[in-house]
Write an enzyme that holds these catalytic residues in place. Structure first.
Site, PDB file in Angstrom:
ATOM      1  N   ALA A 193     -39.585 -27.483  43.749  1.00 51.48           N
ATOM      2  CA  ALA A 193     -40.755 -26.921  44.416  1.00 51.48           C
ATOM      3  C   ALA A 193     -41.593 -28.027  45.050  1.00 51.48           C
ATOM      4  CB  ALA A 193     -41.591 -26.140  43.417  1.00 51.48           C
ATOM      5  N   HIS A 233     -41.514 -19.936  47.847  1.00 50.43           N
ATOM      6  CA  HIS A 233     -41.567 -19.680  46.396  1.00 50.43           C
ATOM      7  C   HIS A 233     -42.551 -18.549  46.118  1.00 50.43           C
ATOM      8  CE1 HIS A 233     -41.358 -20.058  42.190  1.00 50.43           C
ATOM      9  NE2 HIS A 233     -41.430 -21.367  42.051  1.00 50.43           N
ATOM     10  N   HIS A 248     -42.419 -16.472  39.641  1.00 53.88           N
ATOM     11  CA  HIS A 248     -42.815 -17.198  38.428  1.00 53.88           C
ATOM     12  C   HIS A 248     -44.308 -17.423  38.246  1.00 53.88           C
ATOM     13  CE1 HIS A 248     -38.469 -18.939  38.228  1.00 53.88           C
ATOM     14  NE2 HIS A 248     -38.553 -17.669  37.850  1.00 53.88           N
ATOM     15  N   TYR A 256     -46.768 -18.013  40.345  1.00 53.27           N
ATOM     16  CA  TYR A 256     -47.515 -18.894  41.234  1.00 53.27           C
ATOM     17  C   TYR A 256     -48.258 -18.076  42.294  1.00 53.27           C
ATOM     18  CZ  TYR A 256     -45.004 -22.464  38.672  1.00 53.27           C
ATOM     19  OH  TYR A 256     -44.512 -23.251  37.652  1.00 53.27           O
ATOM     20  N   PRO A 263     -33.708 -24.375  42.545  1.00 54.87           N
ATOM     21  CA  PRO A 263     -34.892 -25.243  42.622  1.00 54.87           C
ATOM     22  C   PRO A 263     -35.360 -25.612  41.215  1.00 54.87           C
ATOM     23  CG  PRO A 263     -35.463 -22.960  43.128  1.00 54.87           C
ATOM     24  CD  PRO A 263     -33.974 -23.013  43.022  1.00 54.87           C
ATOM     25  N   LEU A 264     -35.519 -26.908  40.971  1.00 55.12           N
ATOM     26  CA  LEU A 264     -35.802 -27.399  39.627  1.00 55.12           C
ATOM     27  C   LEU A 264     -36.901 -28.452  39.652  1.00 55.12           C
ATOM     28  CD1 LEU A 264     -32.064 -27.852  38.647  1.00 55.12           C
ATOM     29  CD2 LEU A 264     -33.592 -26.151  37.631  1.00 55.12           C
ATOM     30  N   THR A 265     -38.054 -28.117  39.148  1.00 52.91           N
ATOM     31  CA  THR A 265     -39.139 -29.093  39.059  1.00 52.91           C
ATOM     32  C   THR A 265     -38.753 -30.196  38.080  1.00 52.91           C
ATOM     33  OG1 THR A 265     -40.865 -27.514  39.635  1.00 52.91           O
ATOM     34  CG2 THR A 265     -41.535 -29.411  38.341  1.00 52.91           C
TER      35      THR A 265
END
Length: 349
Positions: A52, A160, A163, A165, A19-21
């Site tokens: 995300a 998620h 990290h 969040y 997953p890559l913003t």
């Protein structure tokens, strides 16, 4: 359905798009260029995890990140998911709430962002601690978002929980200073995460659910005093729900030109969790092959290398040269440069 039977083929089938913003979904709605981005990185039998995707109007913390709580967002995701399926790929939607990482600029009516605590991250807007009776609504936001993801055509969802969040803000004792049933003990701090898992599993089925965790990470001032215990507790607790996979971030950091190894290990979590185990953490071809060969994981997620190499599994299989990624274009708004303009292998001289 077991989406991961493909991992028995060979180690090059075990390459996952992490997953890559990318901050290119203007107005929180994925655009046509997002269609091309994911389609480029899909081959038959490949497994992709989306960037995300916000679960509610309070979930966002960055400009132009996508959501899936509104009808127009669901409709916008449908052709993108179809493009991945048309090329034979499996596509999971990563469900996200940034919590205290957000600011008033991204919140309805410029309210304070929500969190497990009222302690702010340095330089960020002070958050508002969720009351106990508000927490079920946030759990429900994840449940509805999971249902919306399935309506959009996704094969499943990844929760998620990493990290720094919102979910991580409940699990980590450096952040969570609550004194109710969601704070204090390890069991209490993990309660919120597991309630979300349970709600999502009940909504869409355990075989369609995964979770991402980073017990060793200290992103956004979210460390824990005993990350090994945290990771192991979550790995063991997740077995109750029978979810498809657990995706954990290695206890190491890879920065520009430097990899720092940590003596901690994910192996105990890998042994404890009974589903598919995915690892991430700055892997290259050699590291990933070694991890698979030694049975430390089932799948390896690649981020930065997949940004620059649309055909990464093929390049790994052939041990071909890799395109170099341009860090300066990771989060720009340009829908071509650094996004969809990296060359395929056959176009490289």
């Amino acid at each position: 359905m077991n989406y991961f039977l493909l991992v028995t083929l060979n180690k090059f089938c075990r390459v996952v798009l992490a997953p890559l913003t990318r901050t290119r979904s203007y107005g929180n709605v994925p655009q046509p260029h997002v269609f091309l981005y994911y389609s480029q990185r899909t081959t038959k039998g490949s497994f992709l995890i989306s960037e995300a995707i916000g679960v509610s109007d309070t979930s966002h913390g960055y400009k132009d990140t996508p959501g899936i709580w509104r009808k127009d967002q669901v409709e916008a995701w449908k052709p993108i998911v179809s493009a991945v399926h048309d090329k034979g790929g499996i596509f999971f939607c990563q469900l996200w709430h940034t919590g205290r990482i957000s600011t008033k600029d991204f919140q309805p009516n410029r309210q304070a962002p929500i969190s497990s605590t009222d302690k702010p991250v340095k330089t960020q807007t002070p958050p508002r601690q969720l009351s106990t009776n508000e927490i079920p609504q946030i759990v429900n936001d994840f449940r509805i978002a999971a249902r919306n993801a399935i309506e959009a055509g996704f094969d499943g969802v990844e929760i998620h929980g990493a990290h720094g969040y919102l979910i991580d803000q409940f699990m980590k004792d450096q952040v969570n200073n609550r004194t109710d049933q969601y704070g204090g003990t390890l069991e209490n701090r993990c309660r919120f995460a597991l309630e979300i898992v349970e709600a999502v599993v009940n909504e869409i089925g355990a075989d369609r659910v995964g979770i991402r965790l980073s017990p060793f990470a200290n992103y956004m001032d979210s460390g824990d005093s005993n990350p090994s215990a945290l990771g192991l507790y979550m790995a063991e607790s997740l077995n109750k729900y029978g979810i498809s996979y657990c995706h954990m971030v290695e206890p190491r950091m890879k920065t520009i030109g430097e990899k720092v190894e940590c003596p901690k290990s994910l192996v105990p979590m890998r042994k404890a969790f009974r589903g598919t185990f995915i690892v991430a953490g700055g892997y290259d071809r050699e590291d990933g092959n070694k991890a698979v060969d030694k049975g430390r994981d089932d799948l390896v997620a690649y981020g930065r290398l997949f940004i620059a190499n649309l055909d990464l599994p093929k390049r790994f299989e052939l041990d071909a040269p890799l395109n170099k990624y341009n860090r300066e274009t990771f989060y720009t708004s340009d829908h071509v440069v650094g996004y969809t303009d990296y060359p395929f292998l056959e176009n490289v001289v």
